[in-house]
Design a protein around this motif. Structure first.
Motif, PDB file in Angstrom:
ATOM      1  N   ASN A  71      38.334  -8.448 -75.995  1.00 36.72           N
ATOM      2  CA  ASN A  71      39.336  -8.879 -75.027  1.00 36.72           C
ATOM      3  C   ASN A  71      39.210  -8.088 -73.733  1.00 36.72           C
ATOM      4  N   MET A  72      39.648  -8.701 -72.641  1.00 36.22           N
ATOM      5  CA  MET A  72      39.623  -8.041 -71.342  1.00 36.22           C
ATOM      6  C   MET A  72      41.039  -7.660 -70.927  1.00 36.22           C
ATOM      7  N   ASP A  73      41.153  -6.490 -70.348  1.00 33.71           N
ATOM      8  CA  ASP A  73      42.420  -6.044 -69.785  1.00 33.71           C
ATOM      9  C   ASP A  73      42.168  -5.600 -68.348  1.00 33.71           C
ATOM     10  N   TYR A  74      43.219  -5.609 -67.539  1.00 37.59           N
ATOM     11  CA  TYR A  74      43.058  -5.299 -66.123  1.00 37.59           C
ATOM     12  C   TYR A  74      44.206  -4.414 -65.650  1.00 37.59           C
ATOM     13  N   VAL A  75      43.879  -3.410 -64.846  1.00 40.69           N
ATOM     14  CA  VAL A  75      44.900  -2.570 -64.224  1.00 40.69           C
ATOM     15  C   VAL A  75      44.492  -2.320 -62.770  1.00 40.69           C
ATOM     16  N   PRO A  98      60.561   2.671 -60.981  1.00 36.64           N
ATOM     17  CA  PRO A  98      60.960   2.171 -62.307  1.00 36.64           C
ATOM     18  C   PRO A  98      62.094   1.155 -62.242  1.00 36.64           C
ATOM     19  N   HIS A  99      63.025   1.333 -61.330  1.00 37.83           N
ATOM     20  CA  HIS A  99      64.180   0.441 -61.227  1.00 37.83           C
ATOM     21  C   HIS A  99      63.779  -0.897 -60.606  1.00 37.83           C
ATOM     22  N   LEU A 100      62.883  -0.861 -59.633  1.00 33.75           N
ATOM     23  CA  LEU A 100      62.385  -2.104 -59.050  1.00 33.75           C
ATOM     24  C   LEU A 100      61.537  -2.860 -60.053  1.00 33.75           C
ATOM     25  N   SER A 101      60.727  -2.123 -60.804  1.00 27.71           N
ATOM     26  CA  SER A 101      59.890  -2.751 -61.826  1.00 27.71           C
ATOM     27  C   SER A 101      60.742  -3.386 -62.917  1.00 27.71           C
ATOM     28  N   ALA A 102      61.796  -2.685 -63.331  1.00 33.67           N
ATOM     29  CA  ALA A 102      62.687  -3.217 -64.368  1.00 33.67           C
ATOM     30  C   ALA A 102      63.378  -4.484 -63.905  1.00 33.67           C
ATOM     31  N   GLY A 106      57.207  -6.260 -58.102  1.00 28.71           N
ATOM     32  CA  GLY A 106      55.954  -5.531 -58.050  1.00 28.71           C
ATOM     33  C   GLY A 106      55.233  -5.507 -59.370  1.00 28.71           C
ATOM     34  N   ALA A 107      54.170  -4.734 -59.397  1.00 29.74           N
ATOM     35  CA  ALA A 107      53.406  -4.562 -60.625  1.00 29.74           C
ATOM     36  C   ALA A 107      54.110  -3.536 -61.515  1.00 29.74           C
ATOM     37  N   LYS A 108      53.891  -3.633 -62.802  1.00 29.22           N
ATOM     38  CA  LYS A 108      54.496  -2.698 -63.741  1.00 29.22           C
ATOM     39  C   LYS A 108      53.830  -1.331 -63.616  1.00 29.22           C
ATOM     40  N   PHE A 121      47.863  -5.310 -63.190  1.00 28.34           N
ATOM     41  CA  PHE A 121      47.177  -6.116 -62.181  1.00 28.34           C
ATOM     42  C   PHE A 121      47.900  -7.448 -62.018  1.00 28.34           C
ATOM     43  N   LEU A 122      48.162  -7.830 -60.772  1.00 25.38           N
ATOM     44  CA  LEU A 122      48.843  -9.096 -60.487  1.00 25.38           C
ATOM     45  C   LEU A 122      47.808 -10.162 -60.161  1.00 25.38           C
ATOM     46  N   ASP A 123      47.845 -11.234 -60.924  1.00 29.43           N
ATOM     47  CA  ASP A 123      46.931 -12.351 -60.693  1.00 29.43           C
ATOM     48  C   ASP A 123      47.539 -13.257 -59.626  1.00 29.43           C
ATOM     49  N   ALA A 124      47.332 -12.899 -58.384  1.00 31.50           N
ATOM     50  CA  ALA A 124      47.948 -13.628 -57.276  1.00 31.50           C
ATOM     51  C   ALA A 124      47.167 -13.326 -56.005  1.00 31.50           C
ATOM     52  N   ARG A 125      47.364 -14.166 -55.010  1.00 31.29           N
ATOM     53  CA  ARG A 125      46.691 -13.964 -53.722  1.00 31.29           C
ATOM     54  C   ARG A 125      47.658 -13.342 -52.726  1.00 31.29           C
ATOM     55  N   THR A 126      47.104 -12.551 -51.824  1.00 28.54           N
ATOM     56  CA  THR A 126      47.899 -11.979 -50.752  1.00 28.54           C
ATOM     57  C   THR A 126      48.177 -13.049 -49.699  1.00 28.54           C
ATOM     58  N   LEU A 127      49.414 -13.129 -49.240  1.00 24.40           N
ATOM     59  CA  LEU A 127      49.750 -14.111 -48.220  1.00 24.40           C
ATOM     60  C   LEU A 127      49.119 -13.753 -46.873  1.00 24.40           C
ATOM     61  N   SER A 128      48.942 -14.758 -46.046  1.00 26.76           N
ATOM     62  CA  SER A 128      48.546 -14.545 -44.657  1.00 26.76           C
ATOM     63  C   SER A 128      49.809 -14.569 -43.808  1.00 26.76           C
ATOM     64  N   PRO A 129      49.764 -14.053 -42.576  1.00 30.80           N
ATOM     65  CA  PRO A 129      50.969 -14.106 -41.726  1.00 30.80           C
ATOM     66  C   PRO A 129      51.496 -15.528 -41.542  1.00 30.80           C
ATOM     67  N   THR A 130      50.615 -16.516 -41.399  1.00 26.45           N
ATOM     68  CA  THR A 130      51.084 -17.889 -41.185  1.00 26.45           C
ATOM     69  C   THR A 130      51.743 -18.464 -42.431  1.00 26.45           C
ATOM     70  N   ASP A 131      51.374 -17.967 -43.614  1.00 21.72           N
ATOM     71  CA  ASP A 131      52.015 -18.433 -44.847  1.00 21.72           C
ATOM     72  C   ASP A 131      53.520 -18.180 -44.825  1.00 21.72           C
TER      73      ASP A 131
END
Length: 361
Positions: A71-75, A98-102, A106-108, A121-131
């Protein structure tokens, strides 16, 4: 055209990489092996390390781990850049994480070490300013920011904006540059004038009674990530987070519509702001927000718009002395401070007119 500060801050993570990329990869592997018992016995060949985008004043590494099961894991390993403690309160950040994560932001947080941390690791794309100006995305940002501002972080709830501004001002006013050209430009700055502007702006915004919340304070496009498949939006990187004013956090976000080229004509128009405000104030029933509430938040936000320009202008002066990246921070100071002066009369007039009408009603 001076590149926007977002681009500069994101280059922090690349500043030492060309000569030290292998060293960073080795460090990423070693940290994962040292911090996590389940990976301590894995061969180095089981770890793949790559630099990822989205950092501000850090180096961000994505570590892929092939476990014995196949299995693969990502951090994500986040290494703080040098001298960032001069502009970032790491103790405050670690207290809030910890409180924001709870609360689902954000990421854990998985582990902390001397000059950084390990997160999921968050499986997501970073937004652009126009987004950010796309109505559907703007609505979701507003709803998430409403929820973010509801998080209670232990400790003092006193707003830190003015304290942080004056700390930056004191640091900025005590610098000396070896480069004669930089020193000459630096000496053209009137720090007593800036202090006077801060004092007057603080007095005015106090009259607006903006609610104090735990604020992100750096909600630019690079700190927003979106998983398009799931439609899930993430806030990341809470380095500048603190208790502050609701209006400041929203205004700082609106200033980032300017994008990489610092085109402040892209600051959202009133109706675009109202669209955001409706979803922020009443996430479940945005069309039921009273007009008076929209106007109040409009005035509040567009007055704190000025504070955002001063904040990042002073931040830039400090960075001009301590940062090792190739960026003209002094020009960025003048860009932001000049924009402050350009918008000052209009924003202050709107606020005073609103306060006058409110006092007479």
């Amino acid at each position: 055209m001076v590149r926007q500060a977002e681009q500069a801050r994101r280059e922090e993570k690349r500043r030492e990489h060309n000569n030290g990329e292998g060293l960073h990869e080795q460090r990423g592997r070693n940290l994962c092996k040292d911090l996590f018992l389940k990976w301590s016995s894995l061969d180095e060949s089981c770890f793949t390390v790559e630099t990822v985008s989205g950092g501000i004043t850090n180096l961000l590494l994505k570590v892929s781990i092939r476990e014995n099961s196949g299995n693969m894991d990502y951090v994500t390993v986040r290494l703080y850049g040098p001298n960032t403690d001069l502009v970032i309160d790491r103790k405050r950040e670690l207290q809030a994480l910890p409180h924001l994560s709870a609360a689902g932001f954000g990421a854990k947080l998985l582990g902390i070490f001397g000059n950084g941390m390990v997160q999921s690791f968050l499986d997501a794309r970073t937004l652009s300013p126009t987004d950010m100006s796309i109505p559907e995305i703007a609505s979701e940002i507003a709803r998430q920011l409403h929820r973010f501002h509801m998080v209670a972080v232990p400790g003092s709830t006193e707003p830190q904006l003015w304290n942080d501004l004056l700390k930056f001002l004191d640091k900025a006013a005590a610098l000396k540059f070896e480069d004669s050209g930089k020193q000459a430009r630096y000496e053209s700055i009137s720090f007593p004038e800036i202090r006077d502007e801060i004092d007057k702006l603080k007095d005015l915004t106090t009259l607006l009674n903006s609610p104090v919340v735990f604020a992100h304070n750096d909600l630019l496009s690079g700190n927003l990530m979106l998983n398009d498949k799931e439609g899930r939006l993430y806030f990341i990187d809470f380095e500048y987070g603190s208790y502050s004013y609701r209006g400041y956090d929203i205004a700082n976000h609106f200033n980032e519509y300017a994008g990489f080229d610092c085109d402040y004509s892209l600051y959202p128009q009133k109706e675009t702001q109202y669209h955001f405000f409706r979803n922020y104030l009443e996430p479940q029933k945005p069309h039921e927000v009273p007009d008076d509430d929209l106007e109040a938040l409009f005035v509040e936000t567009n007055t704190f718009r000025l504070a955002s320009h001063i904040y990042w202008a002073l931040w830039a002066i400090v960075q001009a002395q301590v940062s090792s990246i190739d960026f003209d921070y002094l020009s960025y100071f003048f860009l932001r401070y000049n924009e402050y002066k350009k918008q000052r009369e209009t924003c202050i007039s709107v606020a005073r007119e609103y306060l006058s009408r409110s006092a007479g009603s």
